[in-house]
Design a protein around this motif. Structure first.
Motif, PDB file in Angstrom:
ATOM      1  N   ASP A  39       0.910  -1.224  -0.201  1.00  8.20           N
ATOM      2  CA  ASP A  39      -0.199   0.119  -0.091  1.00  8.20           C
ATOM      3  C   ASP A  39       0.971   1.242  -0.099  1.00  8.20           C
ATOM      4  O   ASP A  39       2.044   1.139   0.113  1.00  8.20           O
ATOM      5  N   ALA A  40       0.194   2.352  -0.325  1.00  3.18           N
ATOM      6  CA  ALA A  40       0.997   3.741   0.022  1.00  3.18           C
ATOM      7  C   ALA A  40       1.677   3.880   1.262  1.00  3.18           C
ATOM      8  O   ALA A  40       1.201   3.341   2.386  1.00  3.18           O
ATOM      9  N   PHE A  41       2.808   4.270   1.306  1.00  6.60           N
ATOM     10  CA  PHE A  41       3.837   4.341   2.339  1.00  6.60           C
ATOM     11  C   PHE A  41       3.297   5.635   3.255  1.00  6.60           C
ATOM     12  O   PHE A  41       3.154   6.583   2.746  1.00  6.60           O
ATOM     13  N   GLU A  42       3.330   5.035   4.566  1.00  7.96           N
ATOM     14  CA  GLU A  42       2.816   6.385   5.493  1.00  7.96           C
ATOM     15  C   GLU A  42       3.778   7.364   5.594  1.00  7.96           C
ATOM     16  O   GLU A  42       3.452   8.513   6.096  1.00  7.96           O
ATOM     17  N   ASP A  43       5.303   7.036   5.731  1.00  4.24           N
ATOM     18  CA  ASP A  43       6.253   8.143   6.066  1.00  4.24           C
ATOM     19  C   ASP A  43       7.356   7.719   5.344  1.00  4.24           C
ATOM     20  O   ASP A  43       7.522   6.695   4.519  1.00  4.24           O
ATOM     21  N   VAL A  44       8.337   8.757   5.024  1.00  5.59           N
ATOM     22  CA  VAL A  44       9.298   8.747   4.170  1.00  5.59           C
ATOM     23  C   VAL A  44      10.345   7.784   4.493  1.00  5.59           C
ATOM     24  O   VAL A  44      11.061   7.154   3.791  1.00  5.59           O
ATOM     25  N   GLU A  45      10.440   7.499   5.979  1.00 12.75           N
ATOM     26  CA  GLU A  45      11.550   6.554   6.454  1.00 12.75           C
ATOM     27  C   GLU A  45      11.090   5.054   5.994  1.00 12.75           C
ATOM     28  O   GLU A  45      11.984   4.328   5.463  1.00 12.75           O
ATOM     29  N   THR A  46       9.941   4.642   6.206  1.00  8.50           N
ATOM     30  CA  THR A  46       9.624   3.548   5.862  1.00  8.50           C
ATOM     31  C   THR A  46       9.726   3.202   4.142  1.00  8.50           C
ATOM     32  O   THR A  46      10.072   2.128   3.586  1.00  8.50           O
ATOM     33  N   TYR A  47       9.477   4.289   3.505  1.00  7.34           N
ATOM     34  CA  TYR A  47       9.346   4.178   2.096  1.00  7.34           C
ATOM     35  C   TYR A  47      10.947   3.797   1.678  1.00  7.34           C
ATOM     36  O   TYR A  47      11.352   3.190   0.821  1.00  7.34           O
ATOM     37  N   GLN A  48      11.878   4.831   2.073  1.00  6.19           N
ATOM     38  CA  GLN A  48      13.282   4.721   2.060  1.00  6.19           C
ATOM     39  C   GLN A  48      13.834   3.229   2.117  1.00  6.19           C
ATOM     40  O   GLN A  48      14.446   2.750   1.356  1.00  6.19           O
TER      41      GLN A  48
END
Length: 243
Positions: free
Chosen positions: A70-79
């Protein structure tokens, strides 16, 4: 493609010969540069913020419906996720808009089989800034060109959820041939996925490539940037001319 039937010494039908076959090569960690975009191996330190902010424009997350996450809630998780997608399989790439030098989408090479010459494109996720643009189409052309012309693959695959109408339409537009649907192929997000399979073969690539290159020519766009001829129209015209 039609071929004359071949038979072995037992009078059994067999496939056509693949002469002078050499195994394909794994994708290198180098950029592919076109006129409108650059497709380069993902670098989370450089690309995360652009991609995260670009996806936030589509705040409802509908662009992730048919992806396994799903869409990532925060930039740290996405990175962290991007860092785990650096290859060799999958080998995620960022698509850079040359006009802004910002990452505006991602796509990956998947399941490279150098022995048999097959490779897949997937994890495609365009931000709104890339969707329905010349750069978005050019990115797919650049990845195909690398697979066929640089690395020597025989088969380039596209798979998607059978319910994903935009992905099916995109595959057909780019020149992929629908091969069938694998029923109950996957379970993801708590639901069934029947997977639609598409491919382009090496003998089909010259026509597909010529259509892409004609489509990308500036003469194929009017003063407002609208295409004069579609990819499908160009493939049909080129096929008729060759025939």
């Amino acid at each position: 493609m039609t071929t004359t039937p071949r038979y072995n010494q037992f009078d059994q039908p067999i496939g056509r010969p693949v002469e002078n076959w050499k195994p394909a090569t794994l994708p290198p960690y180098t950029a592919m540069t076109g006129t409108h975009c650059r497709v380069e191996p993902i670098d989370p330190a450089r690309h995360t913020n652009d991609l995260f902010e670009g996806n936030r424009v589509a705040a409802t997350g509908e662009r992730f419906t048919y992806l396994p996450y799903d869409a990532f809630e925060d930039v740290e998780t996405y990175q962290t996720w991007l860092d785990n997608m650096r290859g060799p399989d999958p080998m995620l790439h960022a698509i850079i808009d040359l006009a802004t030098d910002k990452a505006v989408g991602i796509a990956a090479f998947l399941r490279p089989d150098t022995t048999h010459g097959t490779i897949e494109v997937g994890h495609i996720n365009y931000t709104p800034a890339l969707s329905h643009t010349i750069a978005g189409t050019e990115a797919m052309y650049l990845m195909m060109k690398r697979a066929f012309d640089e690395l020597g693959y025989r088969r380039y695959e596209w798979k998607c959820d059978d319910q994903n109408a935009p992905s099916r339409t995109a595959a057909t537009r780019y020149g992929f041939v629908y091969e069938g649907t694998f029923r109950q192929h996957m379970v993801y997000k708590g639901r069934n996925r029947d997977s639609a399979w598409f491919s382009i073969l090496d003998q089909e690539w010259p026509l597909v490539r010529a259509a892409f290159e004609t489509w990308l020519n500036p003469e194929n766009f009017d003063a407002n940037g609208k295409q004069v001829k579609s990819l499908q129209t160009l493939r049909t015209e080129l096929a008729e001319h060759q025939g």
